[in-house]
Scaffold this motif. Sequence first.
Motif, PDB file in Angstrom:
ATOM      1  N   LEU A 120       0.887  -1.290   0.019  1.00  0.00           N
ATOM      2  CA  LEU A 120       0.016  -0.112  -0.012  1.00  0.00           C
ATOM      3  C   LEU A 120       0.870   1.356  -0.023  1.00  0.00           C
ATOM      4  O   LEU A 120       0.605   2.221  -0.658  1.00  0.00           O
ATOM      5  N   TYR A 121       1.994   1.449   0.856  1.00  0.00           N
ATOM      6  CA  TYR A 121       2.928   2.443   1.069  1.00  0.00           C
ATOM      7  C   TYR A 121       3.380   2.841  -0.362  1.00  0.00           C
ATOM      8  O   TYR A 121       3.274   3.795  -0.887  1.00  0.00           O
ATOM      9  N   LYS A 122       4.009   1.623  -1.262  1.00  0.00           N
ATOM     10  CA  LYS A 122       4.592   2.082  -2.370  1.00  0.00           C
ATOM     11  C   LYS A 122       3.599   2.544  -3.432  1.00  0.00           C
ATOM     12  O   LYS A 122       3.618   3.326  -4.007  1.00  0.00           O
ATOM     13  N   HIS A 123       2.346   1.763  -3.447  1.00  0.00           N
ATOM     14  CA  HIS A 123       1.228   2.308  -4.387  1.00  0.00           C
ATOM     15  C   HIS A 123       0.833   3.686  -4.007  1.00  0.00           C
ATOM     16  O   HIS A 123       0.585   4.627  -5.057  1.00  0.00           O
ATOM     17  N   LEU A 124       0.499   4.122  -2.734  1.00  0.00           N
ATOM     18  CA  LEU A 124       0.091   5.368  -2.328  1.00  0.00           C
ATOM     19  C   LEU A 124       1.050   6.342  -2.772  1.00  0.00           C
ATOM     20  O   LEU A 124       0.757   7.721  -3.094  1.00  0.00           O
ATOM     21  N   THR A 125       2.438   6.256  -2.640  1.00  0.00           N
ATOM     22  CA  THR A 125       3.240   7.197  -2.855  1.00  0.00           C
ATOM     23  C   THR A 125       3.269   7.442  -4.234  1.00  0.00           C
ATOM     24  O   THR A 125       3.324   8.701  -4.776  1.00  0.00           O
ATOM     25  N   GLY A 126       3.021   6.497  -5.099  1.00  0.00           N
ATOM     26  CA  GLY A 126       2.883   6.782  -6.765  1.00  0.00           C
ATOM     27  C   GLY A 126       1.745   7.294  -7.104  1.00  0.00           C
ATOM     28  O   GLY A 126       1.485   8.356  -7.830  1.00  0.00           O
ATOM     29  N   LEU A 127       0.559   7.106  -6.169  1.00  0.00           N
ATOM     30  CA  LEU A 127      -0.617   7.664  -6.269  1.00  0.00           C
ATOM     31  C   LEU A 127      -0.730   9.203  -6.072  1.00  0.00           C
ATOM     32  O   LEU A 127      -1.460   9.903  -7.030  1.00  0.00           O
ATOM     33  N   LEU A 128      -0.090   9.498  -4.955  1.00  0.00           N
ATOM     34  CA  LEU A 128      -0.059  10.932  -4.771  1.00  0.00           C
ATOM     35  C   LEU A 128       0.772  11.649  -5.525  1.00  0.00           C
ATOM     36  O   LEU A 128       0.049  12.758  -6.046  1.00  0.00           O
ATOM     37  N   HIS A 129       1.690  11.131  -5.951  1.00  0.00           N
ATOM     38  CA  HIS A 129       2.507  11.725  -7.239  1.00  0.00           C
ATOM     39  C   HIS A 129       1.603  11.980  -8.327  1.00  0.00           C
ATOM     40  O   HIS A 129       1.802  12.999  -9.196  1.00  0.00           O
ATOM     41  N   ARG A 130       1.012  10.910  -9.010  1.00  0.00           N
ATOM     42  CA  ARG A 130       0.107  11.024 -10.021  1.00  0.00           C
ATOM     43  C   ARG A 130      -1.012  12.083  -9.945  1.00  0.00           C
ATOM     44  O   ARG A 130      -1.313  12.914 -10.765  1.00  0.00           O
ATOM     45  N   MET A 131      -1.654  11.924  -8.748  1.00  0.00           N
ATOM     46  CA  MET A 131      -2.845  12.845  -8.569  1.00  0.00           C
ATOM     47  C   MET A 131      -2.561  14.321  -8.618  1.00  0.00           C
ATOM     48  O   MET A 131      -3.371  15.058  -9.070  1.00  0.00           O
ATOM     49  N   LYS A 132      -1.523  14.612  -8.047  1.00  0.00           N
ATOM     50  CA  LYS A 132      -0.887  16.091  -7.886  1.00  0.00           C
ATOM     51  C   LYS A 132      -0.563  16.608  -9.292  1.00  0.00           C
ATOM     52  O   LYS A 132      -0.441  17.909  -9.616  1.00  0.00           O
ATOM     53  N   THR A 133      -0.404  15.675 -10.376  1.00  0.00           N
ATOM     54  CA  THR A 133      -0.504  16.049 -11.911  1.00  0.00           C
ATOM     55  C   THR A 133      -1.729  15.748 -12.613  1.00  0.00           C
ATOM     56  O   THR A 133      -1.516  15.801 -13.724  1.00  0.00           O
ATOM     57  N   ASN A 134      -2.684  15.464 -11.880  1.00  0.00           N
ATOM     58  CA  ASN A 134      -3.728  15.197 -12.848  1.00  0.00           C
ATOM     59  C   ASN A 134      -3.729  13.999 -13.635  1.00  0.00           C
ATOM     60  O   ASN A 134      -4.307  13.883 -14.789  1.00  0.00           O
ATOM     61  N   PHE A 135      -3.133  12.809 -12.831  1.00  0.00           N
ATOM     62  CA  PHE A 135      -2.756  11.587 -13.984  1.00  0.00           C
ATOM     63  C   PHE A 135      -2.873  10.451 -13.179  1.00  0.00           C
ATOM     64  O   PHE A 135      -2.151  10.347 -11.944  1.00  0.00           O
ATOM     65  N   GLN A 136      -3.839   9.642 -13.464  1.00  0.00           N
ATOM     66  CA  GLN A 136      -3.989   8.275 -12.696  1.00  0.00           C
ATOM     67  C   GLN A 136      -3.966   7.100 -13.759  1.00  0.00           C
ATOM     68  O   GLN A 136      -4.455   7.272 -15.025  1.00  0.00           O
ATOM     69  N   VAL A 137      -3.656   6.230 -13.192  1.00  0.00           N
ATOM     70  CA  VAL A 137      -3.362   4.804 -13.825  1.00  0.00           C
ATOM     71  C   VAL A 137      -4.971   4.114 -14.273  1.00  0.00           C
ATOM     72  O   VAL A 137      -5.837   4.095 -13.425  1.00  0.00           O
ATOM     73  N   PHE A 138      -4.936   3.287 -15.497  1.00  0.00           N
ATOM     74  CA  PHE A 138      -5.873   2.512 -15.684  1.00  0.00           C
ATOM     75  C   PHE A 138      -5.861   1.388 -15.095  1.00  0.00           C
ATOM     76  O   PHE A 138      -4.878   0.435 -15.102  1.00  0.00           O
ATOM     77  N   ASN A 139      -7.134   0.600 -14.593  1.00  0.00           N
ATOM     78  CA  ASN A 139      -7.182  -0.599 -13.902  1.00  0.00           C
ATOM     79  C   ASN A 139      -8.139  -1.398 -14.903  1.00  0.00           C
ATOM     80  O   ASN A 139      -9.354  -1.305 -14.856  1.00  0.00           O
ATOM     81  N   PRO A 140      -7.632  -2.423 -15.543  1.00  0.00           N
ATOM     82  CA  PRO A 140      -8.661  -3.137 -16.224  1.00  0.00           C
ATOM     83  C   PRO A 140      -9.530  -4.179 -15.653  1.00  0.00           C
ATOM     84  O   PRO A 140     -10.378  -4.800 -16.151  1.00  0.00           O
ATOM     85  N   LEU A 141      -9.024  -4.241 -14.348  1.00  0.00           N
ATOM     86  CA  LEU A 141     -10.136  -5.305 -13.523  1.00  0.00           C
ATOM     87  C   LEU A 141     -10.745  -4.699 -12.375  1.00  0.00           C
ATOM     88  O   LEU A 141     -11.408  -5.101 -11.416  1.00  0.00           O
ATOM     89  N   THR A 142     -11.177  -3.297 -12.494  1.00  0.00           N
ATOM     90  CA  THR A 142     -11.975  -2.506 -11.729  1.00  0.00           C
ATOM     91  C   THR A 142     -13.315  -3.279 -11.193  1.00  0.00           C
ATOM     92  O   THR A 142     -13.599  -3.565  -9.916  1.00  0.00           O
ATOM     93  N   GLU A 143     -14.152  -3.293 -12.501  1.00  0.00           N
ATOM     94  CA  GLU A 143     -15.235  -4.091 -12.273  1.00  0.00           C
ATOM     95  C   GLU A 143     -15.216  -5.247 -11.478  1.00  0.00           C
ATOM     96  O   GLU A 143     -16.229  -5.764 -10.731  1.00  0.00           O
TER      97      GLU A 143
END
Length: 693
Positions: free
Chosen positions: A327-350
Amino acid sequence: MKERTIQIIKYFISNQEDVTFQQLSKEFQVSARTLRNEVNKINDFLAQRKIGSIKNERGKGLKLITDTEKKSELLTVFEEWSEFIYFTPEERLFDLILASGLGKQATYLYAKEADYQVSKSTLDDDMRRVRQLLYKYSIDIVSIPKQGLVLSGGERTIRTMLFDIIVKFIGLVDYQQNEVDESILDKILFTYIPRKTFYQLDEIYNRKISAWEENIYRKQVLMFTAIWVSRFNLGNTIADTLSENAIFNESEILDFVDAVMIEFKLICSLNERKYIAFILESFNKKDMNNSIEWVQAQLLTIQLIQHVEKETKIPFSRREERLYEGLYKHLTGLLHRMKTNFQVFNPLTENIASSYPEIYEAVVRFAPTIEEIVKNEITQDELAFLAIYFSTSESRINQELEYIFKVAVVCNHGTATAHLLAENLKELFSVEVIAILSSRELTVLKKMDVDLLFSTVRLEQKTLPTLLLNPILLEKDKRRIKEFLIEYQHLRRVVNEPRNGTSLLFSLLGIIEASGGTVTKEVYQKVEQTFKNHQLKINQEEIQPMLEDVLNESGILLNVPATNWEQAIEKVATPLITAKVIEPKYVTAMIASLNEFGPYIVIGKNLALAHARPEDGVKELGISVMTLEHPIIFGHEENDPVKIIFCLAAVDSYSHLNIMKDIVALIHDEEKIKLLTEATTTSEFQKILYQSR
């Protein structure tokens, strides 16, 4: 052949799955009866060319039955009939955006009318939809004489929008698939970003980052890099805002960027190089300790684990080490992305949301906490990624633990029959029968610790979840019991704990020291391995130091005057410099980070946690704290002014986890913050700080 008929044929060429008439009706907005007529016409067309046919298999649906060679023939036919091929409205939308953003030639509306073979009014409608779609990105599309359609907006935003649009329309781009299997959307994309570009980038990725990993991060790094290369080659660059002497850490991502610049002969400014590396780094979740978001990510990780555990009643703290790390590693990247209006695609969301609804919904309810920090919305795709870590942890927990239900049996068919039913329940299912009662004894249930009730008689009053059974279990009863237990699985109880050897470990190490021995690193590792060999679990959290273990009296400074936030940071760090926990350059790094990234260290109301990266001058784990004589403005809109400031020196991402938990508790305890700032002696401060112990 009509436009709709061609659209349906194209749909079957690109779609490999069975599809019902109802699904087709929804896709093309026409009745099932009309579609049956269309399929008949298409089959006549296919039969004439001996290409195959669309078969309708009962219970499954429709599918184009033909081989790869015949599909190629069919595509050839459409090439010959290209003047009759129409894009669907969605395909036209996709093409217009990519033509405007990535096209090498000027794009004119009159030319697109001819290409699409639609009327001016239809294309006007398409352009209105394009503008509506781009509006949320703060981008406009304008038609300029001699230039054609042009995207109007910031270059950073345009690149992010193009990435987002491609991902939403196509998903993960598979540039290695057979051309026969390509969708029309794939063909549109490869018109503007050639396959060759992806192959070149893939080879560079192999050399500079990894030749063996194949995941969504890799594919999205290549996709964004391809957009960058294409936009840059069209003359669209990021404005220079950095000094040419600016320095930032080298990494494998920067090596990748430099190799791309060489391969595609790009002459980029330092600012452009740093920008693309910054974006691509947000995809990388291998080691984020070099990111300035690491403390924010740790605080969020702790809060998220606590939140989901409380919501789901699943004991995630039992598997905290691996869960925390992921979680820590993913959240670090997530915060990094969100601050640049940029988030990754997840094909398994549903699939994740439907397979693990309790965990997914718990994560969704935590989303506002993340959004509050970065002032941006988090996507469902990113939330689903977070849910995956918890689902994996739950699976590990279930492999270690045994669950039971505590139940009572109500039976009016005699003692022997009642006991037989109870024994059958215990034999076949994970239940502990607490009591066997008659229907006249139900009042005693109020005094019993029981989760569920199995009864052979219909009960009028049901204070507990109750299932009516036959006294002698039939196969249908067994199926119903299984479904009943699944429905109420949230009432299960843990009955066997993994053997926790942490206390035994401490006792053994104490005996070694008491007998005159020394517990070296090598000795500790051998003892730890022996415990593992005998299936004795060591709780790493219990081994980690607590806040009171690390915060010395000399590290507590009270009622200290400071004229500004820079001076406050310098003063709170002084005890750590004196104790040689940090080097003076660590203070410089903390101040430089705030100047560059803003008041990110203000983590709660009146509370700041000063820190920099471990490699900026940390020698060992340490922490100090200071209350301010007068509150200081750090520039945070909601949490200013700061009244108390901690200074954390961390050597890695995990050894200070218990310290972070104490600080997380402070974030939500404004009353304790108030009492701490009013403390006049070190002993009083310590008593207040540790009073929950």
